[in-house]
Design a protein around this motif. Structure first.
Motif, short mmCIF file in Angstrom:
data_model
loop_
_atom_site.label_atom_id
_atom_site.label_comp_id
_atom_site.label_asym_id
_atom_site.label_seq_id
_atom_site.Cartn_x
_atom_site.Cartn_y
_atom_site.Cartn_z
N UNK A 1 48.40 45.07 26.53
CA UNK A 1 49.37 43.82 27.39
C UNK A 1 49.10 44.30 28.93
N UNK A 2 48.20 44.55 29.49
CA UNK A 2 47.93 45.21 30.93
C UNK A 2 48.20 44.35 32.01
N UNK A 3 48.84 44.67 32.90
CA UNK A 3 49.09 43.77 34.00
C UNK A 3 47.73 43.57 34.86
N UNK A 4 47.78 42.63 35.88
CA UNK A 4 46.50 42.48 36.49
C UNK A 4 45.97 43.43 37.39
N UNK A 5 46.72 44.44 37.91
CA UNK A 5 46.62 45.52 38.64
C UNK A 5 45.86 46.78 37.77
N UNK A 6 46.47 46.98 36.61
CA UNK A 6 45.94 47.67 35.60
C UNK A 6 44.74 47.43 35.29
N UNK A 7 44.33 46.03 34.90
CA UNK A 7 43.17 45.66 34.63
C UNK A 7 41.87 46.05 35.77
N UNK A 8 42.31 45.69 37.17
CA UNK A 8 41.68 46.02 38.08
C UNK A 8 41.35 47.45 38.04
N UNK A 9 42.20 48.44 38.05
CA UNK A 9 41.88 49.62 38.10
C UNK A 9 41.18 50.04 36.87
N UNK A 10 41.30 49.77 35.71
CA UNK A 10 40.47 50.08 34.53
C UNK A 10 39.16 49.80 34.73
N UNK A 11 38.72 48.62 35.34
CA UNK A 11 37.33 48.18 35.64
C UNK A 11 36.59 48.73 37.02
N UNK A 12 37.41 49.53 37.53
CA UNK A 12 37.17 49.72 38.98
C UNK A 12 36.02 50.62 39.07
N UNK A 13 35.40 51.27 38.16
CA UNK A 13 34.13 52.15 37.96
C UNK A 13 32.95 51.02 37.66
N UNK A 14 33.18 49.95 37.23
CA UNK A 14 32.38 48.96 36.86
C UNK A 14 32.15 47.89 38.02
N UNK A 15 30.91 48.17 38.79
CA UNK A 15 30.77 47.07 39.68
C UNK A 15 30.10 45.78 39.41
N UNK A 16 30.63 44.82 39.83
CA UNK A 16 29.86 43.49 39.58
C UNK A 16 29.54 43.00 40.87
N UNK A 17 28.55 42.18 41.35
CA UNK A 17 28.23 41.57 42.56
C UNK A 17 28.21 40.04 42.37
N UNK A 18 28.35 39.60 41.05
CA UNK A 18 28.31 38.12 40.76
C UNK A 18 29.62 37.39 41.02
N UNK A 19 30.57 38.04 40.25
CA UNK A 19 31.80 37.09 40.15
C UNK A 19 32.99 37.34 40.85
N UNK A 20 32.92 38.32 41.92
CA UNK A 20 34.23 38.56 42.51
C UNK A 20 35.22 39.20 41.53
N UNK A 21 35.11 39.43 40.30
CA UNK A 21 35.81 39.82 39.48
C UNK A 21 36.81 38.93 38.84
N UNK A 22 37.22 38.09 39.59
CA UNK A 22 38.24 36.96 39.13
C UNK A 22 38.29 36.70 37.78
N UNK A 23 37.04 36.13 37.18
CA UNK A 23 37.10 35.73 35.79
C UNK A 23 37.11 36.80 34.81
N UNK A 24 36.42 37.86 35.24
CA UNK A 24 36.43 39.14 34.37
C UNK A 24 37.95 39.64 34.29
N UNK A 25 38.80 39.77 35.42
CA UNK A 25 40.25 40.02 35.27
C UNK A 25 40.84 39.14 34.28
N UNK A 26 40.71 37.92 34.46
CA UNK A 26 41.33 36.70 33.43
C UNK A 26 40.96 37.04 32.10
N UNK A 27 39.59 37.20 31.88
CA UNK A 27 39.05 37.55 30.32
C UNK A 27 39.54 38.57 29.78
N UNK A 28 39.81 39.66 30.54
CA UNK A 28 40.36 40.82 29.85
C UNK A 28 41.92 40.57 29.50
N UNK A 29 42.62 40.02 30.65
CA UNK A 29 44.07 39.65 30.06
C UNK A 29 44.17 38.82 28.81
N UNK A 30 43.25 37.64 28.77
CA UNK A 30 43.37 36.88 27.71
C UNK A 30 43.04 37.22 26.42
#
Lengths: 291, 787, 161
Positions: C120-149
């Protein structure tokens, strides 16, 4: 990106590792987390003919809370520094440094020993370790010797570690009550960055009159090695902590550093930020005492 | 509810299950038996004559199968625009930048190939190098190309209306200068390719490209093979952003090596090579002067721009035109003068990147408009609304805004960000800013001058009718075009998306100019729609004959045949269908006539049912020189609000929130539209805040990796609110138009304007590093003190 | 000289002879054919080669295959079960968190190591957890939402092992 060819050793004891180091000398490179060594080998910056993996050195993987000291095995993962309760409770500035290092992926490989031995001026762990007065244990076939971390660094990528020696542990005195420490870093990105400047501070107050009994301030990326800011420390020693005092200490710290201008940042900016950073880490340290 | 069954929805993409499970194949996942590995020798010097190339040691190395230089492959000139073919695959007599290609090797493995490259001995005679626009334009500067004197790739001089006369009636005239920095695309997949020359003399090139068609033509032209003997296929591509939108030396070298050895040759670029060989965003220096009346009416814009081009043209001619033409809208502006210069120098060449040519120009101008609004005492929204064009308006440089939801975009971001509550009321250190922008929905003309169709499409029914196969040569590079075309085909045909299979990215499937200039949804979409309608018509024609119902009285919806008048007796058809499928357990019983039955009957009557479609834009406006750059069948537009917090002591900026509204016409897939907006904002944020390719004094990239070249991480990105605004684009399929690039346009200026709001000092140079902000604020205070 | 290693990959035991200079990423891709592990920079900067090594997400380009001797590795190919896609994979598909897909394998595996320890991570925890994984396409928005989901699915007991 191909790695050049090399021989691979995986010693099971410190003694065995030291023997290999002595036998093969400069041609062998110890491999801990590999986050530096692997990159440098791929770039062709270093070309060891033999790689000495420290993976099996079980005694180097532990964090031990002893009576008066804390002993951190050199192969302790940076991630472990964040998760470990002893570190969180007693060495919060080190935990903060660990959190600032690289990315979660890097922290799951990088080790505290590696971060020290690579001796990068901007490394995230040394400032916190310096303000806790850390000592490093260096092993050779002749046995261990202990060196103060502040005497360990010689220049960018250069340390007092001899070719036949291995850094096996970091020892720190357990901070007394009435003490606190903080770490801060400043980069371009919020994470996964090479700091433009970083720093830490440690304060221990006299329980009777609240004056600063012991103080250490350390800075990174403002000199060829991580440094202690002795002028800042002098300004603080024996004084009563206050906002004004911290501002003065920050100003004094500018004289402690000799930053350069490189493609990551300018010397003038680094110098200016020294004051801000020192003031802020002192505030963090003081807040911790008050907690 | 949408009037559509398939499009205008949020269906999951067709390609993502494969991508989520590791099944999707990218270029480096493809191998062939007996395959060789190639490597390229690149110049270590920025400018030097080549005295001699000795490949003998490399050739003697065991495992080396071929070594090629200009002597072997010739010196056919190529590039992007035929007007400036200024490159040869390998340098023959001089190198022009650190990374310029000199030779290539094919060997049995990567290590051998790299070792062989290191054994090639080149004698250079070093020449003085020019590493900036200023150096390149200085009196007596070393010349890069004898054919293009003065180190100019191209110059543009345009005037629409009368700028000078315009200034005379203005109440306020504002000038400013702005510079961005060279940006790298930093797609996560480095480009690579595999060339396979077969025993029939045909060449197949698998490549991580956005433009199979242009690569096919360039390979044919440079190798001398007929176009028909060159097939280019792209597997899944790990992002392109414009940089994979032209043939590169890697691809050409692999082709020659495969032709020479008769074996498949794989060539990958390392991340470091990406920074040298891949042509990303230019550095632009913009000088702008805008004149307005005191009620905010825009009157005149005088604009001068210098592009730091690097050693070759690449897209540079188009880029220098775009940098001017894209300021024609979205505001009513009668008078616009533009002088653009694209300048050669001894750095790696620059090319096209998301928002081609227009991003820095937009940033410079939208910032200037903010300065004007402030001076006039107008809200930045009001200034823009005051001058906003309406759908159907034509800009002074002949861009026809056939649809334009700009006002609605402005309204929604103003409300969505609670602008009115925040603007001017935030504490010191916090700021809010806004900007607008727009972009073409497909270049109106191909890169080479031609009357070609921009795309063709084929829709073919499987013989049992259960599946419609869509074939295009378009390029799915991550943006979701395959899914968009599947949805368009399904909608046009009247079947669910699950009954459509999409194949693309293969020049054998037709002609398609590829994924650049935000063209595919509109252009390839048209062709696919036409092909699907063709198929539907053919099926209905057969039905019409069989059932004696006029074609116009029938349609297909959700996989069923719909009879608009009385339903005829189709039991005989059904019996025939069932007879054809004896043993099947899912034969139709009591339901209405299915599309599957109808298309089986059509197949029995006619054989393969194949529909075709094609598209090229109608005659577009603009007869002046350079009108081909900027004209488009449609324009997508965006408005954006950004909120920031600045640490005034350190200069560090935290972007707190971004709100973007984009008019994409009708959204084919709303989730994909949002994805393009979010990605655009992230790339814009990176350019605004962190990104800069840096060089040393010897012309070498200092930060050629993703540690020192910093793109935004998940922690650097704020929450993004995307609002999809839909208009009905008359020139788009189902009313659809672009979203891939328009949304990046307002990002940088919105950030600049927000930072100004927070710190009270204008910054005219990117990126907005803490040091730059800190220094600007300090300087400002010094100046204040002094005065 | 090649050495014999024993490694468990996606619950399958392997005995392999490897050169010391072979990275784990290359072992997975070239020797085992598990090409879902991508190579975006090979310097530990982008995270596209992320695998889960003994429970921790790491850059497999920075690890020697020989160092993984005796270890257990999970790659993107190891997430699906007979029941179908892993909840994270499903969430990435449904949320539109995948565009070009080159970062997706690593992104999903970093998301998994987060959710395995904190469903049950918060948004910031998700962002930090994936911060070593670069994405150039999505702006991470939907990735963060998907992990939360996917985290919500974990909590409903549909995920995890």
């Amino acid at each position: 990106m191909l790695l050049p060819k090399f021989e691979y050793d995986e010693p099971r004891s410190i003694e065995e590792a030291c023997e290999t180091l002595r036998t093969f000398g400069e041609t062998v490179k110890p491999l801990a987390g590999g986050t530096d060594l692997m990159v440098n080998m791929k770039k062709g910056v270093v070309r060891p003919s033999r790689v000495l993996s420290l993976k099996k050195l079980k005694t180097c993987n532990r964090i031990e809370k002893l009576d008066a000291t804390i002993r951190i095995g050199a192969c302790t993962l940076v991630a472990e520094l964040i998760q470990n309760q002893v570190i969180a409770d007693t060495l919060p500035a080190l935990q903060a440094g660990a959190k600032a290092l690289g990315s979660p992926l890097i922290r799951n490989l990088a080790t505290i020993g590696g971060n020290i031995c690579s001796a990068r001026p901007a490394a995230d762990l040394p400032p916190a370790l310096l303000v806790y007065g850390a000592r490093v244990v260096l092993h050779s076939q002749q046995g261990p010797r202990t060196v103060l971390l502040k005497d360990f660094f010689k220049g960018p990528g250069q340390t007092v570690l001899r070719g036949d020696e291995l850094l096996t542990a970091i020892e720190l005195d357990r901070p007394p009550a009435n003490s606190g420490a903080g770490y801060l870093n400043l980069g371009i990105r919020k994470v996964q960055d090479i700091d433009i400047i970083n720093g830490a501070a440690y304060l221990a107050l006299n329980p009777r009159d609240g004056t600063i009994e012991k103080v250490r301030v350390a800075l990174g990326a403002v000199a060829p090695t991580p440094i202690r800011a002795s002028l800042a420390e002098q300004a603080l020693q024996g004084q009563k902590p206050s906002q004004d005092l911290f501002v003065q200490a920050g100003q004094a710290a500018q004289q402690d550093c000799t930053p350069i201008t490189d493609f990551r940042g300018g010397a003038a900016y680094r110098k200016a930020m020294t004051s801000v950073l020192v003031r802020r880490v002192l505030e963090t340290a003081l807040k911790q005492i008050e907690k | 509810m949408s009037e559509y069954d398939v499009i205008n929805s949020r269906l999951s993409r067709l390609d993502t299950p494969d991508k989520a499970t590791g099944r999707a194949l990218f270029i480096d996942d493809i191998s062939f038996s007996n395959m060789l590995y190639g490597a390229i020798l690149q110049s270590p010097l920025p400018h030097a004559g080549i005295i001699n190339i000795d490949t003998s040691a490399a050739e003697k190395l065991p495992g080396v199968k071929a070594v090629i230089t200009a002597k072997d492959v010739g010196t056919v000139k190529y590039g992007v625009s035929p007007a400036r073919y200024d490159e040869t695959l390998f340098c023959q007599d001089k190198v022009r930048y650190v990374g310029d290609e000199i030779a290539a090797v094919a060997a049995v493995d990567q290590a051998t190939a790299q070792e062989a490259v290191s054994l090639i001995k080149v004698d250079y005679e070093e020449l003085p190098a020019v590493l900036s626009v200023e150096e390149a334009l200085a009196e007596g500067a070393p010349q890069l190309h004898a054919e293009y004197p003065g180190n100019y790739t191209a110059q543009v001089h345009q005037e629409f209306g009368d700028v000078k006369a315009g200034f005379e009636i203005c109440d306020l005239i504002k000038s400013s200068t702005f510079v961005n920095k060279r940006q790298d695309a930093a797609f996560i997949e480095p480009p690579g390719c595999v060339a396979v020359f077969d025993l029939h003399g045909a060449l197949t090139l698998y490549s991580s490209t956005q433009v199979p068609h242009y690569v096919q033509r360039t390979v044919a032209m440079v190798t001398g093979l007929p176009v028909g003997k060159v097939r280019v296929l792209k597997p899944y591509v790990g992002g392109g952003f414009g940089i994979k939108a032209s043939a590169n030396a890697n691809e050409l070298a692999a082709c020659f090596l495969s032709m020479k050895t008769g074996r498949p040759v794989k060539m990958n670029l390392s991340r470091e090579q990406v920074f040298k060989l891949c042509r990303a965003r230019h550095q632009f220096l913009h000088k702008m002067t805008t004149g307005v009346k005191k009620d905010g009416t825009l009157v005149s814009l005088e604009h001068e721009c210098y592009l730091d081009g690097g050693a070759y043209s690449s897209f540079g001619i188009a880029t220098v035109y775009y940098a001017g033409s894209l300021l024609g809208g979205p505001y009513k502006l009668q008078n616009m003068k533009y002088d653009g210069y694209r300048v050669y120098n001894n750095k790696p060449p620059c090319g096209a990147q998301r928002g081609h040519g227009g991003v820095a120009a937009r940033a410079a101008w939208e910032q200037q408009l903010d300065m004007i609004a402030e001076e006039l005492g107008m809200d930045p929204f009001d200034l823009r609304l005051k001058n906003m064009m309406q759908a159907g308006d034509v800009t002074c440089n002949d861009l026809n805004m056939s649809s334009l939801g700009m006002e609605e975009c402005l309204q929604t971001v103003q409300d969505g960000s609670e602008w009115k509550k925040k603007k001017g009321r935030l504490p010191k250190g916090k700021g809010i800013g806004m900007a607008c922008g727009f972009f073409v929905s497909g270049a109106g003309y191909p890169i080479y001058r031609s009357d070609t169709y921009h795309c063709t499409a084929i829709v073919k029914l499987a013989e049992d009718g259960g599946l419609a196969q869509v074939y295009t040569a378009s390029a799915e590079i991550g943006q979701g075009s395959d899914t968009a075309f599947g949805m368009i085909a399904a909608e046009a045909l009247g079947v669910p998306l699950s009954d459509v299979r999409v194949m693309s990215g293969d020049t054998d499937m037709g002609v398609d100019l590829g994924a650049y200039s935000s063209r595919q949804t509109l252009m390839t979409g048209h062709a696919v729609k036409e092909a699907a309608e063709d198929v539907k018509h053919q099926v209905l024609e057969v039905l019409s004959k069989e059932l004696s119902v006029p074609v116009q009285d029938m349609s297909i919806k959700k996989g069923r045949v719909v009879f608009h008048r009385q339903e005829p007796d189709f039991s005989e058809l059904r019996t025939r269908y069932i007879k054809e499928h004896r043993g099947w357990t899912d034969n139709p019983k009591d339901e209405p006539l299915t599309f599957r039955e109808a298309s089986r009957i059509a197949y029995l009557a006619r054989g393969s049912i194949v529909g075709t479609g094609k598209y090229k834009p109608h005659e577009l406006g603009g007869k002046y020189k350079g009108a081909a750059v900027g004209t488009s069948p449609a324009y997508g537009c965006s408005a954006q609000v950004v909120e920031v917090e600045v640490d005034l002591e350190t200069g560090q900026i935290r972007i707190e929130k971004m709100t973007d509204a984009h008019d994409c016409g009708l959204a084919i897939n709303k989730t994909s539209v949002e994805g393009q907006m979010e990605g655009s904002l992230s790339m814009g944020l990176g350019e605004a805040m962190f990104e800069e390719v840096k060089f040393d004094a010897r012309g070498r990239v200092i930060n050629a990796d993703l540690a020192e070249y910093k793109i935004p991480t998940a922690v650097d990105m704020p929450p993004i609110e995307t609002i999809v605004v839909e208009s009905n684009e008359p020139n788009g399929p189902f009313g659809a138009k672009e979203v891939g690039e328009g949304a990046i346009m307002p990002t940088i200026p919105a950030i600049l304007n927000a930072v100004y709001d927070a710190v009270g000092v204008r910054i005219f140079e990117l990126p907005l590093t803490p040091e730059r902000i800190y220094t600007a604020v300090q300087d400002y205070h010094e100046r204040q003190k002094a005065s | 000289m090649k050495r014999i290693i024993h490694i468990r990959v996606n619950e399958q035991e392997y005995e392999l002879a490897v050169e010391p200079n072979l990275t784990l990423a290359d072992l997975l891709r070239d020797e085992l054919g598990l090409t879902g592990t991508k190579k975006g920079c090979e310097m530990g900067d982008c995270g596209s080669c992320t695998v889960i090594l003994d429970g921790r997400n790491v850059n497999s380009c920075l690890i020697l295959a020989i160092q993984a001797n005796g270890s257990s590795v999970q790659t993107i190919e190891g997430l699906e079960t007979e029941a179908g896609l892993h909840p994270l994979q499903q969430a990435f598909v449904e949320k539109g968190a995948i565009q070009c897909g080159f970062c997706s394998s690593g992104m999903i595996l970093s998301g998994k190591t987060l959710l395995d320890s904190n469903p049950n991570p918060g948004e910031q925890e998700i962002r930090e957890a994936i911060s070593g994984n670069l994405c150039r396409c999505t702006g991470y928005q939907k990735i963060v939402e998907a992990v939360a989901d996917a985290g919500s699915d974990y909590q409903k007991g549909q995920g995890g092992e």
